[in-house]
Scaffold this motif. Structure first.
Motif, short mmCIF file in Angstrom:
data_model
loop_
_atom_site.label_atom_id
_atom_site.label_comp_id
_atom_site.label_asym_id
_atom_site.label_seq_id
_atom_site.Cartn_x
_atom_site.Cartn_y
_atom_site.Cartn_z
N ALA A 231 -2.33 11.52 -12.23
CA ALA A 231 -1.59 11.17 -11.03
C ALA A 231 -1.72 9.68 -10.72
N ILE A 232 -2.90 9.14 -10.95
CA ILE A 232 -3.11 7.71 -10.69
C ILE A 232 -2.29 6.87 -11.65
N VAL A 233 -2.31 7.21 -12.93
CA VAL A 233 -1.55 6.43 -13.89
C VAL A 233 -0.05 6.60 -13.66
N GLU A 234 0.39 7.79 -13.30
CA GLU A 234 1.80 7.99 -12.97
C GLU A 234 2.23 7.07 -11.83
N THR A 235 1.36 6.94 -10.82
CA THR A 235 1.66 6.06 -9.69
C THR A 235 1.78 4.62 -10.12
N LEU A 236 0.79 4.14 -10.86
CA LEU A 236 0.83 2.72 -11.22
C LEU A 236 1.96 2.41 -12.19
N VAL A 237 2.26 3.33 -13.10
CA VAL A 237 3.38 3.11 -14.02
C VAL A 237 4.69 3.06 -13.25
N ARG A 238 4.85 3.97 -12.29
CA ARG A 238 6.08 3.97 -11.47
C ARG A 238 6.24 2.64 -10.73
N VAL A 239 5.17 2.17 -10.09
CA VAL A 239 5.25 0.94 -9.31
C VAL A 239 5.54 -0.25 -10.21
N LEU B 262 0.82 -1.21 0.00
CA LEU B 262 0.00 0.00 0.00
C LEU B 262 0.86 1.26 0.00
N ASP B 263 1.96 1.22 0.70
CA ASP B 263 2.85 2.37 0.75
C ASP B 263 3.41 2.69 -0.63
N SER B 264 3.75 1.66 -1.40
CA SER B 264 4.30 1.88 -2.73
C SER B 264 3.30 2.55 -3.65
N PHE B 265 2.01 2.33 -3.41
CA PHE B 265 0.96 2.94 -4.21
C PHE B 265 0.43 4.24 -3.60
N GLY B 266 1.01 4.69 -2.49
CA GLY B 266 0.54 5.90 -1.82
C GLY B 266 -0.78 5.69 -1.10
N LEU B 267 -1.12 4.45 -0.78
CA LEU B 267 -2.41 4.13 -0.18
C LEU B 267 -2.33 3.87 1.31
N ILE C 219 -5.66 -2.55 -8.35
CA ILE C 219 -4.42 -2.83 -9.06
C ILE C 219 -3.34 -3.29 -8.09
N ALA C 220 -3.29 -2.67 -6.89
CA ALA C 220 -2.33 -3.09 -5.88
C ALA C 220 -2.54 -4.56 -5.51
N MET C 221 -3.81 -4.99 -5.41
CA MET C 221 -4.09 -6.39 -5.09
C MET C 221 -3.59 -7.31 -6.21
N ALA C 222 -3.70 -6.86 -7.45
CA ALA C 222 -3.17 -7.66 -8.56
C ALA C 222 -1.65 -7.73 -8.49
N VAL C 223 -1.01 -6.62 -8.13
CA VAL C 223 0.46 -6.60 -8.02
C VAL C 223 0.93 -7.47 -6.86
#
Length: 253
Positions: free
Chosen positions: A183-191, A130-135, A156-160
């Motif tokens: 911002a959401i897509v930037e986060t998921l692309v980064r992770v 969750l921390d990696s996704f800012g959650l 998406i975090a659950m899938a990761v």
């Protein structure tokens, strides 16, 4: 780059509607591939065939050189393919942390009532995820209290958490406020890039596609109309006219 997923000759029809009409597609290791096209073109059907929820009437799918067609979804996950859904698959009455812990436990092969899932090792891994996704600030919020952007990221975090090599995402920004999308897509692309995960995503927002996709595949009536680098495909006159619905002008300011 090497080929990670290879689909050949996929055919699937629902009555007179052709969801796949001879689809050939290679997904390259490490890329972000966007699938675009009108509703009913067969985009989600491709994800469903790849993840075992639908079986094509003809064709083959191989992952890392091994055939996966006909395997059930759980075995495909074990091979290294995960997905997120257009409608997030969360347990609304449980917290974000509990949802993430369930995914971590599932990857470990452990299924149990919810109260048993917050074992120290699952809690630790779920919190890191969750921390990696800012959650992490939302860890103790109920999933049904989240806005759509946070719900999408949690899904998406659950899938990761399943530690895939390939992640397929069905409209990750649908229903998300326009001010939150980038911002959401930037986060998921980064992770995903940090984790070395290859991604295929169905998307209708062309600004998102133009900014984040390495390649774009254009679906039309169960066929691939165009495939190539994002800038090249999105400037194709036929794609702009028939799929995007504009004649000229830049997609991004």
């Amino acid at each position: 780059m090497s080929v990670l997923l290879s689909a050949r000759g996929l055919r699937l029809a629902f009555g007179g509607v052709r969801a796949a009409d001879g689809i050939d597609l290679d997904v390259m290791q490490g890329e972000f591939l966007a699938i675009i096209g009108p509703n009913g073109a067969g985009k989600t059907s491709f994800i469903n065939m790849t993840t075992g929820y639908l079986r094509p009437q003809a064709g083959s799918i191989a992952f890392d050189g091994q055939p996966i067609l006909g395997l059930p979804p759980r075995k495909i996950v074990r091979r290294g393919i995960a997905r997120s859904f257009q409608l997030p698959q969360l347990s609304g009455e449980h917290t974000v942390l509990e949802n993430a812990a369930l995914a971590v436990a599932a990857h470990a092969g452990f299924w149990s009532p919810w109260r048993a899932l917050l074992r120290p090792e699952y809690r630790r891994d779920a919190e890191a995820l969750l921390d990696s996704f800012g959650l992490l600030p939302l860890a103790h919020a109920r999933a049904d209290a989240l806005n759509e952007g946070a719900r999408k990221l949690t899904d998406i975090a659950m899938a990761v958490a399943l530690k895939p090599r390939l992640l397929l995402m069905d409209e990750p920004t649908s229903g998300v406020a326009a001010s939150e999308k980038m911002a959401i897509v930037e986060t998921l692309v980064r992770v995903l890039r940090q984790a070395g995960v290859t991604a295929v995503f169905v998307e209708h927002d062309m600004d998102v596609v133009a900014r984040f996709a390495d390649r774009v595949a254009v679906w039309s009536q169960g066929q691939i109309l165009a495939l190539g680098p994002a800038a090249q495909v999105l400037e194709d006159p036929e794609v702009r006219r028939e799929v995007i619905g504009i004649e000229a002008g830049p997609l991004l300011p």
